[in-house]
Design a protein around this motif. Structure first.
Motif: not given
Length: 133
Positions: A7, A11, A15
Motif C-alpha cells: 500500500v 501510494e 504521488g
C-alpha cells in the motif's frame, strides 16, 4: 506487513505520478518554449532510434542537438514565428481532436476549440518569449 508495504509503495507511485503530471502542466503553462523543445527533442531521439535504427547513444545525441537547436531558433525572430506559430496550430489541432471526441463528433466545437486552442498556445509562446528576452 507485506500488504502495508504494498500500500505504501502504491501510494508512493501515485504521488510520483501526480508530481510528474503537475510538473509537466506547470512547464507547459510556465514556459511552453522549453516544454515544446524538450518534447520534440525526446520525440526526435525516439523516432531516430525506432524508425531509422540509429544507435541509442546517437539517438540521445540527436535529441540533445534538436533541443539545443530549437532553443536557439526560438531566440531568433523568424525562428520564433515559424516554430511558435506552427506548434500553436499543432497544439490547437490536438485540443480539437479531444473536443471532436468529447462533443460526439460535433464539427462546430472541433473548429472553435482548434482556433481558441491555437490562440491560447500562441499567447503562451509570446509570454514565454518575453520572459526569455
Amino acid at each position: 506487513m507485506g500488504a502495508a508495504l504494498l500500500v505504501v509503495g502504491i501510494e508512493l507511485l501515485i504521488g510520483i505520478g501526480i508530481g510528474l503530471i503537475v510538473t509537466v502542466i506547470g512547464l507547459f503553462f510556465g514556459n511552453i518554449i522549453v516544454f515544446d523543445s524538450i518534447a520534440l527533442a525526446i520525440l526526435a531521439g525516439f523516432l531516430s532510434h525506432g524508425l531509422l535504427g540509429v544507435h541509442p547513444a546517437l539517438a540521445v545525441v540527436i535529441g540533445i542537438a534538436v533541443l539545443l537547436g530549437l532553443l536557439l531558433l526560438h531566440c531568433t525572430r523568424p525562428g520564433f514565428w515559424l516554430i511558435g506559430g506552427g506548434l500553436s496550430v499543432v497544439w490547437g489541432f490536438i485540443f480539437s481532436t479531444m473536443a471532436y471526441e468529447f462533443s460526439g463528433k460535433d464539427m462546430v466545437w472541433t473548429y472553435v476549440v482548434w482556433v481558441l486552442g491555437a490562440i491560447l498556445v500562441f499567447a503562451l509562446h509570446l509570454r514565454a518569449r518575453y520572459k526569455i528576452a
